[in-house]
Design a protein around this motif. Structure first.
Motif, short mmCIF file in Angstrom:
data_model
loop_
_atom_site.label_atom_id
_atom_site.label_comp_id
_atom_site.label_asym_id
_atom_site.label_seq_id
_atom_site.Cartn_x
_atom_site.Cartn_y
_atom_site.Cartn_z
N VAL A 1 20.76 9.92 -10.99
CA VAL A 1 22.06 9.65 -10.55
C VAL A 1 22.37 9.56 -9.19
N GLY A 2 23.28 8.57 -8.44
CA GLY A 2 23.18 8.54 -7.13
C GLY A 2 23.54 7.18 -6.56
N GLY A 3 23.08 6.07 -7.41
CA GLY A 3 23.18 4.75 -7.14
C GLY A 3 22.45 4.23 -5.88
N HIS A 4 22.93 3.83 -4.89
CA HIS A 4 22.27 3.42 -3.54
C HIS A 4 22.09 4.30 -2.59
N LEU A 5 22.80 5.43 -2.93
CA LEU A 5 22.45 6.40 -1.89
C LEU A 5 21.07 7.15 -2.05
N ARG A 6 20.17 6.91 -3.37
CA ARG A 6 19.03 7.24 -3.66
C ARG A 6 18.05 6.81 -2.42
N ALA B 1 23.80 11.47 6.59
CA ALA B 1 24.92 11.82 6.31
C ALA B 1 24.93 11.33 4.65
N GLU B 2 24.40 10.19 4.46
CA GLU B 2 24.47 9.66 2.63
C GLU B 2 23.37 10.86 1.78
N GLN B 3 22.34 11.25 2.63
CA GLN B 3 21.62 11.93 2.02
C GLN B 3 22.12 13.49 1.52
N VAL B 4 23.09 13.90 2.66
CA VAL B 4 23.61 15.23 2.47
C VAL B 4 24.66 15.03 1.33
N ALA B 5 25.40 13.90 1.32
CA ALA B 5 26.43 13.59 0.33
C ALA B 5 25.69 13.65 -1.11
N LEU B 6 24.64 12.69 -0.96
CA LEU B 6 23.93 12.96 -2.33
C LEU B 6 23.75 14.19 -2.93
N GLY B 7 23.00 15.05 -2.26
CA GLY B 7 22.68 16.26 -2.37
C GLY B 7 24.04 17.21 -2.92
N LYS B 8 25.09 17.04 -2.36
CA LYS B 8 26.13 17.78 -2.86
C LYS B 8 26.73 17.18 -4.08
N LEU B 9 26.84 16.01 -4.17
CA LEU B 9 27.35 15.34 -5.36
C LEU B 9 26.42 15.66 -6.61
N ARG B 10 25.26 15.69 -6.48
CA ARG B 10 24.29 16.00 -7.57
C ARG B 10 24.70 17.66 -7.81
N GLY B 11 24.80 18.52 -6.96
CA GLY B 11 24.99 19.81 -7.17
C GLY B 11 26.29 20.16 -7.85
N THR B 12 27.26 19.61 -7.51
CA THR B 12 28.64 19.64 -8.09
C THR B 12 28.50 19.20 -9.45
N SER C 1 0.84 -1.08 -0.11
CA SER C 1 0.12 -0.01 0.07
C SER C 1 0.95 1.05 -0.02
N ARG C 2 0.28 2.29 -0.27
CA ARG C 2 1.00 3.57 -0.47
C ARG C 2 1.12 4.07 1.05
N LEU C 3 2.68 4.55 1.15
CA LEU C 3 2.93 5.40 2.53
C LEU C 3 2.57 6.85 2.55
N GLY C 4 2.70 7.50 3.58
CA GLY C 4 2.63 8.90 3.62
C GLY C 4 3.92 9.41 3.17
N GLN C 5 4.05 10.93 2.77
CA GLN C 5 5.38 11.30 2.22
C GLN C 5 6.55 10.76 2.89
N ARG C 6 7.49 10.29 1.89
CA ARG C 6 8.91 10.04 2.46
C ARG C 6 9.83 11.02 2.03
N PRO C 7 10.88 11.47 2.92
CA PRO C 7 11.75 12.50 2.47
C PRO C 7 12.67 12.11 1.25
N THR C 8 12.67 10.93 0.78
CA THR C 8 13.71 10.50 -0.39
C THR C 8 12.85 10.20 -1.49
N GLU C 9 11.44 10.28 -1.56
CA GLU C 9 10.82 9.68 -2.62
C GLU C 9 10.92 10.44 -3.69
N VAL C 10 10.82 9.84 -4.85
CA VAL C 10 10.88 10.42 -6.41
C VAL C 10 9.43 10.46 -6.84
N ILE C 11 8.53 10.27 -6.28
CA ILE C 11 7.23 10.46 -6.78
C ILE C 11 6.81 11.83 -6.66
#
Lengths: 948, 90
Positions: free
Chosen positions: A200-205, A211-222, A4-14
């Motif tokens: 992009v981001g591999g398993h960090l997504r 810490a991994e979410q922060v790293a992913l954000g920075k990598l994407r920005g760079t 079933s569908r969950l409430g909003q997740r911080p990492t979601e792509v939908i």
């Protein structure tokens, strides 16, 4: 397991604000933008997505990504779509495949009741005999095969191709791949970063660690701020010689798919690791998923994968318990594979897990999340010649010795913290950029005409990267029960053990016998388990058994992508607009679009025989020869003699290969002291040119001859018929056209219809008086129209290829490639007077000298007894009522001039005598009588019309 | 796809060239025996290693040229100059 569908997740792509509607097996569903087809269906509570290949067992989500073998669906007219990867679109019509009559009620599931009969090699053993029944077997079996439906009425959709020459291609945009791309770009390299998934981001997504979410954000920005070209939803499908890479881009804004062919100076392979399933009883029951699938479902798409879960984990990365609890899933038990605990089986209905048996104890659960280890997708390294080696300590394969131009990084090459992986990636990127400089320098230095190379070649950068460590991982492949190994091919561990018992215990044999690793996941999920079970059967370890070699493509490539944009250039003569305005039916001959006829080829022939006809023969191959040594060259290339060809004369010649087989023919005329024009057949123009160059450049570089292809520099028009002299006389004023002034087989320079710089010769392919005019191409249309206009009262009319073919057949002229084949030696043409063995040297001479003692088939003219019967070209000539082949019909037509059927054919030498009776076996099976003629020419054998 | 180093045009995709195959000397047609001639027509050394072969740069400089290629590694090198006796079938 009801997801079933969950409430909003911080990492979601939908994007929950955009609802998309679609249909699944005819029923209406909805999802969100960013959902895959599978995630939208899972969020709507769907558990079963397909039926398995052989046993038609219900299958649910396993890995929730591109490789998920259970999520192959039909979308509209598109079969075999990967629902774990394909993004949802508004209005999609999605259907289950491999089900009959429906996904819920599948009659073929009866196969599972007779499962023991469908063991390894079942089809090989059962359908071998009787052999004559195989066509029927094949028809029934293919109806049972998997896969969707191809709609042959689907409109073509646009596919595209692109060629590129980057310095560095990075395959895989996880943290290590991104760092490699950034470092290489920073060092000045042109970088193409290719990511299989949608972002992009591999398993960090799908990691919830802050810490991994922060790293992913920075990598994407760079990455966004860098010069790296990023391709998502794209796959490096193959690595070939010298880093020639095939990349399929699936998210092109206009094209359905784009195939990118990249010549990379360096390739960095960073695909990460693929989680592999675990083999135990009931491991293919819907509700058993990998830990990565659980984390992707929860964190990317906000899908709750079940209500009550058992987690089996053998590594930290794969411990999904925290994510599950966070999503509100009740974690009933965590079974730690590192401590020797085991899953024995699942229990439940055929459609869902209801319980899990672990260490002999049943636990009620509707979800089993498995993290049993990793498969290293070393495909691109295999394609580069590497043979990855198995490490028991880490329980996976590692690169051994890839070529210098291919570097691996990320999880493929070792373990480490995120920082360690990133550091390794960056070092790999710097190394790739440094080596790319050396490669570029080498290419530049190889180009003699290139601008001066700046300085000496940079030293080949040494690999001084700090290697990644290898973490211990238990070897977990099969539990103490049997289960499914290859989900896409429905091959279980029992099948593999049976195959080994039957002697198919080498990995390459077992693979082909059982088809394990040969299905839609192409080994990504099942290769290691396959090898492990074989190792178990042989009492060896995996390293001793070895593994199969991964070959291209890494992921399936559609035929559309391979075909690419339709790019088929055709050539047309400058007279083509006139043909089109006058009702031409064209024919494609090689690259040339040529007039076949203008409505009635027989009438065109009759007109040319009685009045005058003109044909556009521009595609005729033309080679302009200049230089004092041309007679030597012609003597070498043609079988006849050329030393005494006077200026103004034309001669016919045959060319043979060194094996004495007829290669081409045509006329060559001498226009001036050191100037000749050679013609070849239209189809042979390119080949003959390269062939002439070869002889001149490699055998006789001392001869002074310059060859220029001028085929399309001249428009060529053949004027044929009894009134052709009168017609040509009206457009050519500066040449004496009397039979004495311009005889048969002569050539003249001329001004035609006011156009200077033309030449024309009198030859006779049609068998009538004829002139072939060659005029500068830009004036071709003008001359053609001048002929039509000037000859109106003479009855001039155009004729096409078909009319020409009829007339040449009436005259008995053979066509190379039509009446000859790859074995036809020159004497078979009947033109032995043109084979001058008294010349000391010409191409093919030795074989032709020895051919006198061989029984060669002969080309002869043949007339069927029944004048209205035209045997098809290719019909065989047989002995009486038998099927003994004595020859074949090579050309056949109804002759409008003789009002009867006429043929050329090849027959055994005994039959090549005028008056011989032969039997022709028609396509219908009927046999007809025919007579071999005494001369090739059915019409005007004395050649009076021609020479007049 | 192989990158073939044309001596005039530099490295080119092999699809831009025509492969002329293993290069071999043409026997004297006036004196060759059938055996020698057919060896020239049909027999190739096909070594796993250095091979002298010909290529035609049909989309570029239109030159036929000889190269040595290691058939096991696809490495190219220039053919030896006359008198140079280094290894490899020629």
């Amino acid at each position: 397991m009801a997801m079933s569908r969950l409430g909003q997740r911080p990492t979601e792509v939908i994007k929950r604000s955009v609802t998309l509607h679609f249909r699944w097996n005819g029923r209406s569903f909805s999802g969100f933008e960013g959902d895959t087809v599978a995630s939208a269906l899972a969020a709507s509570g769907q558990q079963v997505f397909s039926r398995s290949l052989k046993y038609h067992r219900p299958r649910g989500i396993l890995t929730a990504d591109y490789w998920d073998p259970n999520l192959m669906v039909q979308v509209g007219d598109d079969p075999n779509v990967r629902a774990g990867h394909r993004l949802l679109e508004e209005g999609m019509d999605v259907r289950a495949q491999n089900v009959w009559p429906s996904l819920r009620f599948d009659l073929k599931a009866a196969n599972s009741l007779v499962g023991r009969f469908l063991s390894a090699g079942f089809y090989y053993k059962t359908f071998m005999r009787p052999r004559w029944l195989w066509p029927s077997y094949e028809r029934v079996l293919s109806a049972f095969g998997p896969g969707g439906r191809v709609d042959i009425d689907s409109p073509d959709r646009y596919h595209d191709k692109r060629y590129t020459h980057p310095d560095v291609v990075v395959a895989g945009a996880g943290p290590a791949g991104i760092e490699a791309a950034l470092a290489a770009s920073k060092a000045g390299a042109r970088v193409l970063l290719v990511e299989h998934e949608h972002s992009v981001g591999g398993h960090l997504r799908y990691s919830t660690r802050a810490a991994e979410q922060v790293a992913l954000g920075k990598l994407r920005g760079t990455l966004e701020a860098s010069d790296v070209e990023v391709l998502t939803d794209s796959t490096v499908t193959g690595r070939y010689e010298d880093n020639w890479l095939g990349i399929v881009q699936r998210n092109h804004p206009i094209a359905v798919e784009r195939l990118i062919k990249a010549r990379a100076k360096m390739l960095v392979v960073a695909p990460g690791l693929i989680e592999r399933p675990y083999v135990f009883e009931g491991n293919d029951r819907p509700g058993v998923i990998t830990s990565a699938a659980a984390r992707r479902l929860i964190n990317l798409w906000g899908v709750k994968p079940g209500e009550r879960a058992v987690v089996f984990s053998a590594n930290d990365e794969g411990d999904a318990a925290a994510d599950l609890r966070d999503a509100g899933v009740d974690v009933a038990a965590v079974i730690d594979g590192r401590k020797g605990h085991r899953i024995n089986s699942t229990r439940g209905s055929r459609r869902a897990v209801e319980g899990v048996v672990a260490d002999g104890v049943r636990i009620d659960a509707d979800l089993l999340v498995v993290a049993a280890g990793w498969t290293a997708p070393t495909s691109l390294l295999n394609m580069a010649g590497d043979r990855p080696a198995y490490d028991r300590y880490a329980a996976r394969f590692f690169p051994s010795n890839p070529p210098d131009s291919v570097l691996a990084t990320g999880g493929l090459s070792g373990d480490g913290t995120l920082d360690e992986l990133r550091t390794h990636g960056a070092a790999t990127g710097r190394l790739a950029a440094a080596r790319a400089l050396s490669v570029a320098h080498r290419i530049q230095a190889r180009t003699a005409r290139a601008r001066a190379v700046g300085g000496p070649e940079p030293d080949w950068a040494a690999d001084d990267r700090l290697p990644l460590r290898r973490d211990f991982h238990p070897e977990l492949f099969r539990s103490d029960t049997h289960g499914m190994i290859d989900f896409s091919e429905d091959v279980g561990s029992k099948d593999l053990l049976a195959a080994a018992r039957e002697g198919y215990d080498s990995v390459e044999l077992a693979k082909r016998y059982t088809t394990a690793t040969m299905g839609s996941s192409q080994g990504k999920l099942e290769t290691v388990n396959t090898v492990a079970v074989l190792a178990e059967a042989r009492g060896e370890n995996i390293g001793e058994v070895g593994t199969t070699v991964w070959r291209p493509p890494y992921a399936p490539v559609s035929l559309g992508a391979l075909a690419g944009r339709v790019f088929e250039p055709v050539r047309v003569s400058p007279i083509q607009p006139w043909h089109e305005a006058n009702g031409v039916r064209t024919i494609l001959a090689g690259q040339w679009v040529r007039p076949d006829h203008y409505g009635d080829p027989a009438a065109e022939v009759r007109n040319a025989r009685s009045n005058v006809g003109i044909i556009d023969v521009t595609p005729l191959g033309k080679l302009d020869l200049r230089g004092p040594d041309i007679p030597k060259l012609l003597n070498l290339l043609y079988t006849n003699k050329w030393s005494n060809l006077a200026v103004g004369k034309v001669r016919y010649g045959m060319m043979c290969g060194e094996d004495g087989v007829v290669l081409d023919d045509g006329v060559t005329g001498r226009l001036g002291e050191d100037h000749y024009m050679m013609t070849t057949t239209s189809s042979g123009a390119g080949v003959v040119w390269e062939w002439v160059e070869n002889w001149l450049q490699t055998e006789r570089p001392d001869w002074r001859v310059h060859v220029t292809p001028v085929t399309s520099a001249y428009a060529s028009i053949n004027v044929a018929g009894p009134k052709s002299r009168r017609l040509v006389g009206r457009v050519v004023r500066d040449v004496d056209l009397s039979p004495e002034g311009f005889a048969y087989m002569e050539v003249r320079s001329a001004t035609v219809a006011g156009v200077a710089g033309c030449f024309m010769w009198r030859i006779g392919f049609t068998g009538d008086l004829s002139y072939e005019l060659h005029v500068p191409a830009g004036h071709g249309m003008h001359v053609w129209e001048a002929l039509i206009e000037a000859g109106a009262d003479l009855g001039v009319g155009p004729f096409g290829m078909e009319g020409q073919r009829i007339m040449r057949l009436e005259k008995g002229h053979f066509i190379v490639g039509q009446d000859t084949d790859g074995l036809t030696m020159a004497p078979s043409t009947g033109l032995s007077r043109l084979i001058r063995l008294d010349k000391e040297n010409f191409v093919g001479r030795p074989e032709l000298g020895w051919s006198g003692s061989r029984r060669l088939p002969m080309i002869v003219a043949i007339q069927p007894d029944h004048p209205q019967t035209v045997p098809d070209e290719g019909c065989q000539i047989v002995r009486g009522d038998t099927n003994e082949i004595l020859g074949r019909i090579t050309s056949s037509r109804m002759s409008p001039t003789l009002r009867r059927s006429i043929c050329l054919g090849q027959v055994e030498p005994e039959l090549a005598i005028g008056g011989s009776r032969v039997t022709v076996l028609l396509a219908s099976g009927d046999r007809i009588g025919a007579t071999v003629m005494g001369h090739h020419a059915h019409f005007d054998p004395a050649g009076e019309r021609l020479r007049g | 796809m192989l990158l073939v180093p044309c001596p005039n045009c530099g490295p080119r995709n092999s699809a831009d060239l025509r492969y002329g195959g293993e290069s071999h000397a043409r026997p004297d047609p006036a004196t060759a025996s059938p055996h020698e001639w057919r060896a020239y027509l049909y027999l190739r050394h096909n070594p796993a290693g250095w091979l002298r072969e010909t290529w035609y740069c049909r989309s570029g400089c239109r030159r036929w040229f000889a190269l040595e290629r290691n058939t096991a590694t696809n490495e190219f090198r220039d053919p030896p100059l006359p008198g140079d006796k280094r290894g490899g079938a020629a």
